[in-house]
Scaffold this motif. Structure first.
Motif, PDB file in Angstrom:
ATOM      1  N   HIS A  18      -6.684  -3.961   2.813  1.00  0.00           N
ATOM      2  CA  HIS A  18      -5.288  -4.001   2.370  1.00  0.00           C
ATOM      3  C   HIS A  18      -5.177  -3.307   1.014  1.00  0.00           C
ATOM      4  O   HIS A  18      -6.078  -3.409   0.183  1.00  0.00           O
ATOM      5  CB  HIS A  18      -4.775  -5.430   2.176  1.00  0.00           C
ATOM      6  CG  HIS A  18      -4.953  -6.327   3.351  1.00  0.00           C
ATOM      7  ND1 HIS A  18      -6.181  -6.781   3.792  1.00  0.00           N
ATOM      8  CD2 HIS A  18      -4.030  -6.899   4.187  1.00  0.00           C
ATOM      9  CE1 HIS A  18      -6.016  -7.578   4.838  1.00  0.00           C
ATOM     10  NE2 HIS A  18      -4.732  -7.659   5.097  1.00  0.00           N
TER      11      HIS A  18
ATOM     12  N   LEU B 197      -3.833  -1.925   5.719  1.00  0.00           N
ATOM     13  CA  LEU B 197      -2.426  -2.310   5.659  1.00  0.00           C
ATOM     14  C   LEU B 197      -1.900  -2.123   4.239  1.00  0.00           C
ATOM     15  O   LEU B 197      -2.573  -2.473   3.268  1.00  0.00           O
ATOM     16  CB  LEU B 197      -2.249  -3.762   6.089  1.00  0.00           C
ATOM     17  CG  LEU B 197      -2.709  -4.095   7.514  1.00  0.00           C
ATOM     18  CD1 LEU B 197      -2.603  -5.592   7.774  1.00  0.00           C
ATOM     19  CD2 LEU B 197      -1.889  -3.319   8.534  1.00  0.00           C
TER      20      LEU B 197
ATOM     21  N   TYR C 113       1.085  -3.042   1.575  1.00  0.00           N
ATOM     22  CA  TYR C 113       2.163  -3.996   1.323  1.00  0.00           C
ATOM     23  C   TYR C 113       2.879  -3.644   0.025  1.00  0.00           C
ATOM     24  O   TYR C 113       2.242  -3.467  -1.017  1.00  0.00           O
ATOM     25  CB  TYR C 113       1.609  -5.418   1.213  1.00  0.00           C
ATOM     26  CG  TYR C 113       1.178  -6.010   2.535  1.00  0.00           C
ATOM     27  CD1 TYR C 113       2.065  -6.742   3.322  1.00  0.00           C
ATOM     28  CD2 TYR C 113      -0.123  -5.839   3.004  1.00  0.00           C
ATOM     29  CE1 TYR C 113       1.673  -7.286   4.533  1.00  0.00           C
ATOM     30  CE2 TYR C 113      -0.526  -6.380   4.215  1.00  0.00           C
ATOM     31  CZ  TYR C 113       0.373  -7.099   4.968  1.00  0.00           C
ATOM     32  OH  TYR C 113      -0.023  -7.629   6.165  1.00  0.00           O
TER      33      TYR C 113
ATOM     34  N   LYS D  85       0.239   2.165   8.125  1.00  0.00           N
ATOM     35  CA  LYS D  85       1.142   1.047   8.383  1.00  0.00           C
ATOM     36  C   LYS D  85       1.560   0.412   7.065  1.00  0.00           C
ATOM     37  O   LYS D  85       0.723  -0.106   6.316  1.00  0.00           O
ATOM     38  CB  LYS D  85       0.484   0.007   9.275  1.00  0.00           C
ATOM     39  CG  LYS D  85       1.439  -1.116   9.688  1.00  0.00           C
ATOM     40  CD  LYS D  85       0.802  -2.066  10.692  1.00  0.00           C
ATOM     41  CE  LYS D  85       1.800  -3.146  11.116  1.00  0.00           C
ATOM     42  NZ  LYS D  85       1.206  -4.095  12.093  1.00  0.00           N
TER      43      LYS D  85
ATOM     44  N   LEU E 141       4.226  -2.321   5.113  1.00  0.00           N
ATOM     45  CA  LEU E 141       5.092  -3.484   5.313  1.00  0.00           C
ATOM     46  C   LEU E 141       5.816  -3.777   4.001  1.00  0.00           C
ATOM     47  O   LEU E 141       5.183  -3.866   2.945  1.00  0.00           O
ATOM     48  CB  LEU E 141       4.278  -4.702   5.751  1.00  0.00           C
ATOM     49  CG  LEU E 141       3.564  -4.547   7.106  1.00  0.00           C
ATOM     50  CD1 LEU E 141       2.104  -4.176   6.876  1.00  0.00           C
ATOM     51  CD2 LEU E 141       3.658  -5.814   7.925  1.00  0.00           C
TER      52      LEU E 141
ATOM     53  N   LEU F  51       7.989  -6.412   1.972  1.00  0.00           N
ATOM     54  CA  LEU F  51       8.147  -7.859   2.022  1.00  0.00           C
ATOM     55  C   LEU F  51       9.133  -8.374   0.988  1.00  0.00           C
ATOM     56  O   LEU F  51       9.338  -7.774  -0.065  1.00  0.00           O
ATOM     57  CB  LEU F  51       6.797  -8.539   1.806  1.00  0.00           C
ATOM     58  CG  LEU F  51       5.680  -8.210   2.795  1.00  0.00           C
ATOM     59  CD1 LEU F  51       4.425  -9.002   2.450  1.00  0.00           C
ATOM     60  CD2 LEU F  51       6.110  -8.503   4.230  1.00  0.00           C
TER      61      LEU F  51
ATOM     62  N   HIS G 249       5.406 -14.705   2.341  1.00  0.00           N
ATOM     63  CA  HIS G 249       4.818 -14.372   3.647  1.00  0.00           C
ATOM     64  C   HIS G 249       3.307 -14.571   3.598  1.00  0.00           C
ATOM     65  O   HIS G 249       2.668 -14.221   2.604  1.00  0.00           O
ATOM     66  CB  HIS G 249       5.109 -12.915   4.028  1.00  0.00           C
ATOM     67  CG  HIS G 249       6.544 -12.644   4.341  1.00  0.00           C
ATOM     68  ND1 HIS G 249       7.078 -12.776   5.605  1.00  0.00           N
ATOM     69  CD2 HIS G 249       7.570 -12.260   3.549  1.00  0.00           C
ATOM     70  CE1 HIS G 249       8.365 -12.472   5.575  1.00  0.00           C
ATOM     71  NE2 HIS G 249       8.688 -12.162   4.340  1.00  0.00           N
TER      72      HIS G 249
ATOM     73  N   ILE H 142       0.131 -13.061   4.603  1.00  0.00           N
ATOM     74  CA  ILE H 142      -0.279 -11.745   5.077  1.00  0.00           C
ATOM     75  C   ILE H 142      -1.618 -11.795   5.803  1.00  0.00           C
ATOM     76  O   ILE H 142      -1.903 -10.954   6.648  1.00  0.00           O
ATOM     77  CB  ILE H 142      -0.304 -10.717   3.932  1.00  0.00           C
ATOM     78  CG1 ILE H 142      -1.279 -11.120   2.842  1.00  0.00           C
ATOM     79  CG2 ILE H 142       1.089 -10.543   3.352  1.00  0.00           C
ATOM     80  CD1 ILE H 142      -1.400 -10.091   1.732  1.00  0.00           C
TER      81      ILE H 142
END
Length: 241
Positions: free
Chosen positions: A59, A85, A87, A105, A107, A109, A113, A115
């Motif tokens: 991440h 990922l 974020y 990808k 995301l 937010l 959340h 994760i």
């Protein structure tokens, strides 16, 4: 384990330091880069010296869009594998988002959340002021639930560290064992800093590792008034928690 990749202070003399923040979080199978500091060359120099394998990063998480947390944004995104990922918080800078390839990808937010198991994103609204102008900024903090205690990581704490602490306390059952990162107190009055230290003490935060924009005055006041343990760290320091 948490390793400071980039910070205002230098702990390891072989590494570069400067205004900004970045750290590596290793928790179970997860390897997370949290922010990338304020200087691209320094960040990648430190990554190499710390022998951080970017192919293994699971991440990358950006606390907020400011330059001192997003150095080398495009370069680091392109160097990470496609399974990593990304974020970012709500209303993140569109110009930065446009630099992310479609193969990655990302995301976006807001609020709270989970994760990954026991790793939570907490996004709150804050403000950043330059001269006489103030701007709204959404900032993402991380909360790791070790099972026994909570570990909070902040980039700059623009929403207010007191607000972050109270939000975490109201939404998680365990006690707060650690707060690590920037507290954005370097321009704050003594009265405000003491009020925040009182909040830390009332909540009974066990450990504090202040970084980046906390400020020398605030650190001195924490040293004198904080009832938990203060850890003086910097670029290259590791916390085994």
């Amino acid at each position: 384990d948490i390793t400071i990749i980039y910070d205002n202070c230098r702990f390891n003399p072989d590494l570069y330091y400067g205004f900004g923040f970045s750290c590596l979080i290793e928790y179970g199978d997860q390897k997370i880069i949290f922010d990338t500091g304020g200087d691209k060359l320094a960040f990648f120099h430190n990554v190499e010296r710390l022998q951080i394998n970017l192919d293994g990063i699971t991440h990358i998480i950006f606390s907020h869009q400011h330059w001192d947390h997003t150095a080398g944004f495009k370069e680091i995104i392109n160097r990470l594998n496609n399974n990593c990922l990304i974020y970012v918080p709500f209303k993140f800078d569109k110009k930065l988002l446009s630099q992310i390839p479609k193969s990655k990808k990302v995301l976006i937010l807001n609020n709270i959340h989970e994760i990954e198991q026991n790793i939570f994103s907490v996004v709150l609204k804050g403000h950043s002021c330059v001269v006489k102008e103030c701007f709204t900024v959404y900032e993402q903090s991380l909360v790791i639930n070790s099972g026994k205690e909570l570990i909070i990581l902040t980039g700059c704490a623009h929403p207010g560290i007191k607000n972050i602490l109270m939000t975490v306390q109201n939404n998680f059952a365990n006690e707060i064992g650690w707060v690590i990162g920037g507290l954005h107190l370097y321009r704050s009055s003594t009265k405000k800093i003491i009020d925040i230290i009182d909040c830390f003490n009332i909540i009974q935060v066990k450990n504090l590792a202040p970084c980046h924009c906390t400020g020398e005055k605030a650190i001195r006041l924490f040293e004198n008034r904080f009832t938990g343990t203060l850890h003086n760290i910097g670029t290259g320091a590791s916390l085994y928690i």
